[in-house]
Each structure stands twice: as C-alpha cells, then as structure tokens.
Motif scaffolding. Structure first.
Motif, short mmCIF file in Angstrom:
data_model
loop_
_atom_site.label_atom_id
_atom_site.label_comp_id
_atom_site.label_asym_id
_atom_site.label_seq_id
_atom_site.Cartn_x
_atom_site.Cartn_y
_atom_site.Cartn_z
N ASP C 3 0.82 -1.21 0.00
CA ASP C 3 0.00 0.00 0.00
C ASP C 3 0.86 1.26 0.00
O ASP C 3 0.71 2.12 -0.85
CB ASP C 3 -0.95 -0.01 1.20
N VAL C 4 1.75 1.34 0.99
CA VAL C 4 2.55 2.57 1.10
C VAL C 4 4.02 2.22 1.22
O VAL C 4 4.41 1.35 2.00
CB VAL C 4 2.14 3.40 2.34
N VAL C 6 7.51 4.08 2.27
CA VAL C 6 8.09 5.28 2.87
C VAL C 6 9.58 5.28 2.54
O VAL C 6 10.27 4.29 2.82
CB VAL C 6 7.90 5.31 4.41
N LEU C 20 1.50 5.04 10.42
CA LEU C 20 0.83 4.18 9.44
C LEU C 20 0.59 2.77 9.98
O LEU C 20 -0.34 2.08 9.57
CB LEU C 20 1.68 4.09 8.16
N VAL C 27 2.78 -1.66 4.72
CA VAL C 27 3.71 -0.53 4.64
C VAL C 27 5.14 -1.07 4.60
O VAL C 27 5.47 -2.04 5.28
CB VAL C 27 3.55 0.41 5.86
N TYR C 181 -0.63 2.94 -9.52
CA TYR C 181 0.42 2.55 -8.57
C TYR C 181 1.78 3.03 -9.08
O TYR C 181 1.87 3.58 -10.18
CB TYR C 181 0.42 1.04 -8.33
N ALA C 193 4.12 -0.09 -5.27
CA ALA C 193 3.36 0.47 -4.14
C ALA C 193 2.30 1.41 -4.67
O ALA C 193 2.49 2.09 -5.68
CB ALA C 193 4.30 1.22 -3.21
N TYR C 195 1.04 3.95 -2.88
CA TYR C 195 1.33 5.32 -2.42
C TYR C 195 2.81 5.42 -2.06
O TYR C 195 3.40 4.45 -1.60
CB TYR C 195 0.47 5.68 -1.20
N VAL C 197 5.63 7.84 0.06
CA VAL C 197 5.92 8.96 0.96
C VAL C 197 7.41 9.27 0.86
O VAL C 197 8.26 8.40 1.01
CB VAL C 197 5.56 8.63 2.42
N LEU C 352 -2.27 11.66 2.80
CA LEU C 352 -2.46 10.34 2.16
C LEU C 352 -3.96 10.03 2.03
O LEU C 352 -4.40 9.50 1.02
CB LEU C 352 -1.76 9.24 2.97
N LEU C 357 -6.06 7.15 0.10
CA LEU C 357 -5.71 6.00 0.93
C LEU C 357 -6.77 5.81 2.02
O LEU C 357 -7.12 6.77 2.72
CB LEU C 357 -4.33 6.20 1.57
#
Lengths: 418, 120, 474
Positions: C3-4, C6, C20, C27, C181, C193, C195, C197, C352, C357
């Motif tokens: 999903d995310v 970082v 998160l 994540v 994505y 991913a 998302y 960050v 997000l 999200l």
C-alpha cells in the motif's frame, strides 16, 4: 564477602603488588582482572625489551607477565578473571561483576588500585575531518594484530612517536603493511631511541617532527590524511599542508591513567599526573587504599612499574599488620624548575625502609643538567645528566637517614645548568 | 671509502655516529663513549636483530601464540624469517620456551614461543 | 503490491511509519544506508524546541508547537528518555534584549506556553555558569532534550512490531508511475506500491523530482559539534541559545539526555550532501561560540566532535504536500524537524487520506515498547534476574559506559537490531564514553561476528565499505 587485600587489576602492577603482599605475610589476597587472562597489556606487547632492570635480561611482554603469573600461581594467590569492578567506595567496599559469580560485593581491609591507563583518542585531539573506519588507537590495533590475528589496514600513517606507535610501525610492516610515515607534533620523540632505530630506520619509515594530522578524509573507510608542519606554538602553519594517501591512521598520542574508580572512592587526584596523590608506601589520600603502576602516573618501563608496585604491596601488608606509622611530620616533594611532577609526593620518613626512589618527568629536552633535590636552597642530592627528555622517566634516590633528618617540610626537585 | 650515518641506541643521548668504512678498517666518530664505537662497528659488520611475531595455534584456547628468535638473527634475513614464521601452524598445548622452528634458515637460531596456549 | 512505501528511515520516516502501522495497510520503509537514523537524524542537537523561533503562520511554527506538546506522551509510550530541561535565549546587550522580546511575542502568537523574560540576576540564579556579559534571557520552560536516534529507533521498532517491513541498503534510483500505482526502482530491485511517501531527508529533492513534483532544492548545511564527558553534563541545566541570526539558531550549550555536555552547531553551506566532516575552523568557531555563552567549559573533557547535515529547503519552510497523485512529500525537515516529527507524521497521514488511501484502524495495534534495558540501568533485583537468565550480563565489554556482552547480544537480536559497530553504539552507547571504543571496539567486532555468523573481516563500522579489518595476519 570480606577480604584483607583486594587488588584491582591483574596487569604488571597488580601482580607485583600481590606477590609482594604475600611475601610480607598476608594470606588473604584477591586480584580482580577484567580481561580473560592475567598480565594486562603486556599480553599484547609481544616485542622484547622488558625486564632489563628487574631480571637482567630482555623479555617479551608475555614472558615478563608470565614470570609474575607463575609466582602468583605458586603462592596460591586467588584471582578472578573476566571480572569488572563497577564501584569502589571510601569505606573500601567494592562491587564487581563477572559471568560466573554475577554481582560480587566485597568489604576489603585494604585496596590496591592497579587499573593502568587508557589511550588518548581522536576525540581528545579533536582532529577535524570525516569519521571513517580505519582510524584507531595504536593499542586497539595491537590487540587486533597480536591477539586476534586480524590486520587493520594496508597503508598506514601513524600519529605520535610514542613507543606504542613506533612498535606498531614495525609490527604492521612485518605483517605486510606499508607504513608511510610517523608524524610527531613535538620537535622530538617521546619514544625510546632504540625503537626509533629498530622500528623505523630499519624499515626506512620516515619520522616527521613538528608535524601533525590536520584532516581526516574518506567517507566509509579512511582514504587519506592531510598533514601539516606546526610552529613553535604547535599550531599548523598554513600553506604546509600535504595529502598522504592511506587506509589506516593509528594514534599513539598519549596515555591517561584510568582513575574513574579512584575518583568515585574519593581518592585525591594530582592534576598533572591524572593519578592519585601517593605517599612513600604508595598509599593514597584514603587510609588503606593504595595505588601503583600506570594508574598513578604513566611509566616508560614496566620494570619501574614492578618496583613501585612492590612498594604498594609492602605498604598494604604493613597497613594490615598495623605497622604503617602515621605521623604529622611529613615531607612534601614537589617538582620545580623543569620537573613537572614527582611521585611519591608525601613522605613519612618513619615508614621508609632504605631509601625513597622519586620518579619524575621533565617538561622539555635539556642537555647537560643536574637533576637535584633541594631543601630550601640546600642541595640534598644531585646527579649529572647529559640529556633529559619528557619521554623518559627520571628518578632520584634519597636515603632514609637523610629523610629522617629532614623529617618535615618540603623537598623540591629541579633541573639546573651544569 | 664509504661514510654511513646512524644513531647510537645505547642510551637516551642518541649520539649521531658517522662511520667511515675503508676496506677492513672501520672508524666511528660522533660517539661520546666506548659503547657507541662498538655499536657502530657491529652495525656495519654484522647488524642483527631479534624478530618477534605470532604463530597460528590449532585447537588452542587462543588463535595465536607470540614467538621470538632465541637470539639475534642477521638483519637482512628479517623478512625471510617472517615468511618462515608465517608458514607454521602449531598444535596446542604450547608453552613458553617451546621451540617453534629449529635453526631457522640455518642461522643456528631457534624461533621459540613466548606465550602459552592451552588445549581445548 | 504494497500500500505505502516510505522512503527514508530518519526521524520523519520512522514517525510516519509508526503512524501508518496503526492501520490495516501494508507498509514498507526503504532506507539506503545500513541502519535507522543514519542521516540528519544521527547528528543534531537533540533539542525539543519550544516553538518561539519560527515565523507565525509557517508549517514550522504550527508543527513545532504541536509536536512539542506530543512529546511527553510519545516518549512515555515509547519508553524513550525525554527531559524538559528548559531553554534559554540569552542576550548580551539591550539591542539583543529587544530581539528576545520579539521572540517572546512570536512565541505567544505561536501558542507557546510557559514563556518568560528574565533579567541577568534571575538568569544567573538559574544558570550559575552563564557568561557575566549576559544581560537577560528568554526562558522557555517547555524546551526539552531527547536522543534523536534513540527516538527514531524506538519509532521504527513500534512500526516493525506492528507489521511494517523495513529494507535497508535499498537506494531508490527511479520511480515509474503506472495507472494507479508506482514502480519504485531500487538498488535491490523493484517495489510496487500504491502510495509513496518521500521522507528522504537530504535527498528529498531528488525523490520529489522522480515523483514529478514542483521543483525545490535541498541545500545541505552542516553543523559541527563537540561532545564533552559526562563529568561536564551538569555544567548547565537548560539548553543555552544565543540570539538567532539569519544563519540559524546559533551555537548552543546543552546537557544531553545521556548526561554529556554538547556544544554546537555552527552553520556552513556545503556542496556534497554526505559531507559530514569537521574542520579546524569550524570546531574553533563552535568552542569560541560556546565560551561566549557559558563560562569555564572544560575543554580537556571533549571526548569527540562530529558533524550533522541539515536538510535545508530553499523555500524556507517545511515542504509537506502532494507532488503528484498518490505521493506525499515530507521534505525540507530541518530544525525544528525533530520536535515536529510526530506532528509531521499526522499531517502526512491526512494528505495520504486526501490522495485516496483508506485508513482503517487495526484492532491489535500495540503502541507499547519495552526499551531494551541496559544492565547498568537496572535495579539490583532486575540485575540479578537478568544474570540468572543470561550470565553474559556479567561480562562488561564497554568499560566507560559499563555495557555488558548481554546488552550487546540483546541489541543485535532485537527487532531491527544492530548489525554494525555504530549500530551497537547507537543502541547502547558502547564506545561512546571517554575512551571512544579504544578498549571495546575489538570486542564488539568479535561479538558481532559471532552472533551474525560472519567473519570478523565482514563487520562494518557504519556503512557499505567501512570495513574495520582488512584480512588475517596468519
């Protein structure tokens, strides 16, 4: 647990003190040593040159240590290895720890501090630059190379011409590294002449006086150092910088007595030596706490450590047997005119056996001087010296009778022109 | 005639010696005492050194024991001696004084252990 | 597909990761170096600022005050040491006193609590070692101190224990956008991913570019520090600032949360983002600057000096926005970035959400962290218990800080445990004492090699290429 004498440190100082205390009639002695074996730093000093004064022969470090370890074994003196002393208090209680016994609390009648010293680091010098791997003290490198069998680098610069630095220059060379140079801040070396010749000259390693490392380069592993010439004020001279490629920088820039435990116990520390103030019996400012070896002041020869430590062992034994006299009539010994410090600096002449051997260091290189001891303007004793240097410890003996006559007051130690 | 400079190592004075070699005749100057002269001559005629190092130990309580040449060996053989020493592996136990290499490189000098290793 | 992702495991990245980890999403944190907190987080002043510095209306001002208020609870939950020791901004002239008044007013407008202006006499009462030339000061009681890397490690551990994956030595090289994505190309392969960050610290401008965001630049600015032995840690109680200049908050003198005394930083613009070198002039500037504020600093007790690099944005404020659909920047997080981190994380989550999200709380989120108790910090009973469980707690490896072999093994086997000598140092302070690892470093190498089951030659000091040993002698 209650013990008569507990000795902190099983290096040359602790071992000699233990043996001497036993020979002076003390049965109950315990040595606490933090490493895996007795012998202290001598175990990694595999070069020879130890013992000329005490044994009349040249031994390697481990051999010198072994002579005392054998004696400790023979005399059945108890010791605990892998044991770190965490705390000492002024009433002579000790807290120590090891994997086998866990936390050990000991009440001692007398303590002998023999923790030795540690090396000055890059941080203490504040050398600018990056912080890569490959910058380490000469002693840490010596442990890696001589005990663990690891090489720490291939192209080496050594900062500081103290004996450990010189010895490591040869050692690294023999193990296949290229030692580019030894750089010394002062205009003279603090190491022994023999080491300069046999560790550097023999291998054509240059020794640069009045130079220092002004910058460390390299992100992950050392890539080089910038060296520069220094002026009389020991500050780098702009424009004299030069880059030297290397992957290793060994620091041999001085030793500092390790007195955190002594301070915690409240023992008085001398600002110049960074070691405890001691008297003729190597007793500190706290009754029943004695100190000897590099914890008191940094020695150049282990033989002198042994001599001093025997004194401490004897002193502690007398203390236990209540034979150590206490008197208000004391002599204070001080350095003056060229002499930085004197050990011991308090004398109760009643406790002196034959003579007191005063150890001292001078503040510069001098040629053709008298090393003299004076009471007021009266010279008590003097010896002629063709040369003295801060790197080599000097000593001067004064007989018991002379001290008894002086009884109290001050003795000063000077250098005087011939 | 050849002139060589060296520092005498007998005492802290560290006299700068100047040695002139004229065939068999060796002259030392710059020394302040007799020992300086002897040192200068021996350094020219037959310079010798003690070599100290370490040797790998198998089955011991430590990886290495330290060793030394029992007497001084010719200076020019230092690196050859090191090569020999590096080729040796000892089996524990090892005691101080044990001979590690006998008569190294035909010098009549032995390499002996200077520390102990227990067998594990 | 996760999903995310970082990017960056500094204080900002780890704070975001922890936030998160409270939700039902996958994540992953990618970090190019070997460990958590290896960039700007590793070396900074460790100050939790009160919030009177930043101009009202800026993100810095808002997030600073918000972050500061979150620290107590956060550090309690994470079992991280945090001390509200207070901050002082001292003035040396009436002119500077006027500036102090301005800071006071700004602080009030920013919502800072417990601010006061004190005169020279009051100042000396609080801080006897302050310079005789100081005429007065701003006293901010909410100012505090914390160990930045300790906090980042704690945040990462919480994230990890709640399911966040961490991948080290993973440098992001490019980011490709697909319909809904991203394909993040890294030195260790591609990661897909939904998302992204960007918490890449000094390199956040490069990641922003990969994400197609509006151009900004991170200008690296280094600050040099001197650290003094613990014997000097009580020399001052508050963090002592001077009146700020255009270059920054100036040179401070502060106790650290570990009881040392810290001097620094200066501020020097640099060309390379990884230039963590100190200079002779810089250290001199730091020492002189510190001596201007505080008397009798014992320079014989300097145990080390180091440099930190600030991720200064060319916009003047934190850059927390969405550079493109599905992505969020948390960039330009310079001072007060450490203080703001918990608030930055909340803001990033909001962004997000805006990007689509969906965040549903986990039922089993475990917020509590039990700090790796070092043997030395235990009480008698705990010590005896620890020794019963593992007798290696009885072997002291670091003599200066009294760190035991048991502690080191613990630090290696913890989640996201230490793998390098510096990793051990960061987690336990082994080698951070007065001997600076002179005695213990060889032992730490030996223990790391044994526990990680590699040869000692493979053990690194910090990053790739920082090998300590170069081979065997025999």
């Amino acid at each position: 647990m209650e013990r008569e004498i507990v000795i902190i440190g099983g290096g040359p100082a602790g071992l000699a003190a233990a043996v001497e205390a036993r020979k002076n009639g003390i049965e109950d002695i315990l040595i606490l040593e933090r490493d895996k074996s007795l012998g202290g730093i001598l175990q990694q000093c595999i070069h020879n040159g130890f013992g000329l004064h005490i044994f009349g022969e040249q031994l390697t470090g481990p051999e010198y240590a072994d002579r005392f370890i054998k004696e400790v074994e023979k005399l059945n003196i108890e010791y605990k290895l892998d044991t770190m002393v965490l705390h000492i208090s002024s009433d002579k209680t000790i807290q120590a720890i090891n994997p086998e016994d866990g936390i050990i609390n000991i009440k001692a009648k007398a303590i002998i501090l023999a923790m030795g010293c540690r090396e000055r680091t890059r941080g203490a010098l504040n050398i600018p630059g990056t912080r890569p791997a490959g910058v380490l003290t000469a002693g840490a490198a010596q442990r890696f190379v001589n005990i663990e069998g690891h090489m720490v680098g291939k192209k080496v610069v050594i900062l500081g011409s103290g004996d450990i630095g010189l010895i490591m220059a040869r050692r690294m060379t023999l193990e296949g590294a290229k030692v580019e140079m030894v750089v010394e801040l002062m205009p003279y070396s603090t190491g022994l002449k023999r080491n300069i010749v046999q560790c550097l000259d023999d291998f054509n390693i240059p020794l640069l006086f009045s130079h220092t490392v002004v910058r460390i380069h390299g992100k992950e592993r050392l890539e080089g150092v910038t060296i520069a010439k220094v002026g009389d004020d020991r500050k780098p001279i702009p424009g004299t910088e030069r880059f030297v490629e290397c992957d290793t920088l060994l620091l041999s820039v001085g030793l500092i007595p390790e007195n955190e435990l002594s301070r915690e116990a409240g023992v008085k520390i001398n600002d110049i030596t960074s070691g405890p103030v001691v008297d003729e019996s190597m007793q500190t400012s706290i009754d029943g706490i004695f100190a000897c070896g590099n914890v008191v002041h940094v020695h150049d020869l282990v033989d002198f450590v042994t001599e001093e430590s025997r004194l401490a062992g004897r002193g502690a034994a007398k203390y236990i047997k209540k034979e150590l006299k206490k008197s208000d009539e004391r002599i204070y010994a001080k350095g003056n005119g060229g002499v930085r410090y004197v050990v011991p600096c308090i004398i109760n002449s009643e406790n002196v056996d034959n003579e007191v051997n005063f150890f001292m260091r001078v503040d510069n290189v001098y040629r053709n001087v008298y090393l003299c001891a004076k009471q007021g303007d009266t010279v008590i004793t003097k010896v002629k010296k063709q040369m003295v240097s801060p790197g080599e410890m000097e000593h001067l003996k004064i007989k018991r009778e002379v001290l008894k006559q002086i009884k109290k007051g001050e003795i000063t130690f000077h250098l005087e022109e011939v | 005639m050849e002139v060589k400079k060296m520092i005498c190592i007998n005492c802290p004075l560290g006299c700068s010696l100047e040695i002139t070699i004229d065939g068999e005749e060796i002259n030392v100057s710059g020394n302040k005492c007799k020992r300086g002269r002897e040192y200068g001559i021996s350094e020219i005629k037959d310079p010798r050194r003690i070599v100290t190092s370490t040797v790998r130990v198998l089955n011991g309580d430590k990886m290495l024991v330290s060793v030394k040449t029992s007497r001084e060996i010719p200076k020019k053989l230092i690196f050859d001696v090191m090569k020999e020493i590096n080729g040796v592996k000892l089996k524990a136990p090892v005691s101080i004084g044990d001979i590690v290499i006998k008569d190294i490189l035909g010098t009549g000098v032995d390499v002996v252990a200077t520390s102990n290793a227990k067998k594990i | 597909m996760i999903d995310v992702i970082v990017i960056g495991a500094g204080i900002t990245g780890t704070a975001i990761a922890r936030e998160l980890s409270k939700y039902q999403i996958d994540v992953m944190v990618v970090e190019k170096s070997y460990d958590i907190a290896n960039g700007a987080t590793k070396a900074n002043s460790g100050i939790v600022h009160a919030g009177y510095d930043a101009k009202e209306g800026t993100l810095k001002a808002k997030l600073n005050v918000m972050g500061n208020e979150m620290y107590e609870d956060l550090c309690k939950e994470l079992d991280v040491d945090f001390i509200r020791n207070g901050s002082l901004v001292i003035a040396f002239s009436d002119e500077e006193m006027k500036h102090v008044e301005k800071l006071y007013e700004r602080g009030i407008r920013n919502g800072v609590k417990e601010l006061e202006i004190i005169d020279g006499e009051q100042l000396r009462k609080i801080e006897p070692n302050i310079s005789e030339n100081a005429v007065g000061a701003l006293h901010a009681k909410t100012g505090g101190i914390v160990s930045p890397y300790e906090l980042a490690i704690a945040l990462a551990e919480i994230a990890f224990q709640n399911g966040v994956k961490f991948q080290f030595q993973t440098e992001v090289r490019n980011i490709k956008r697909r319909e809904d994505y991203f394909i993040v190309e890294t030195s260790r392969g591609n990661i897909e991913a939904k998302y992204v960050v960007n918490a890449a610290g000094l390199f956040a401008d490069e990641i922003n570019r990969m994400l197609g965001g509006k151009e900004f630049r991170i200008i690296p600015r280094k600050g040099e520090y001197c650290l003094l032995d613990k014997t000097q840690g009580k020399h001052v109680k508050n963090t002592i600032f001077q009146v700020p200049t255009s270059k920054g908050k100036g040179i401070l003198v502060s106790p650290t949360v570990h009881g040392n005394l810290l001097l620094g930083p200066n501020a020097v613009e640099i060309y390379e983002k990884d230039d963590t070198s100190t200079t002779f002039e810089g250290l001199d500037e730091v020492i002189k600057g510190a001596q201007r504020s505080v008397r009798n600093i014992n320079l014989r007790d300097v145990i080390t000096s180091f440099t930190g690099v600030r991720a200064t944005p060319d916009t003047g404020d934190f850059i927390i926005n969405s550079p493109s659909k599905g992505a969020v920047n948390a960039a330009g997080i310079e001072s007060p970035g450490l203080t703001s981190a918990p608030a930055v994380a909340l803001m990033v989550l909001d962004l997000l959400r805006e990007q689509g999200l969906i965040l549903n709380k986990k039922e089993n989120f475990n917020p509590k962290r039990v700090k790796p108790r070092r043997f030395i910090d235990m009480n008698q009973e705990e010590k005896e218990q620890a020794l019963k469980e593992n007798k290696l707690y009885g072997r002291v490896i670091c003599r200066c800080e009294h760190i035991t072999e048991g502690d080191i093994i613990n630090a290696i086997y913890r989640p996201l445990g230490a793998r390098t000598v510096d990793g051990v140092k960061k987690r336990l302070r082994a080698g951070m004492g007065r001997c600076q690892g002179g005695f213990c470093m060889p032992r730490v190498v030996e223990i790391l090699a044994r526990e990680l089951k590699v040869e000692p030659e493979e053990i690194l000091k910090a990053g790739e290429g920082s090998k300590i040993l170069t081979g065997r002698t025999k």
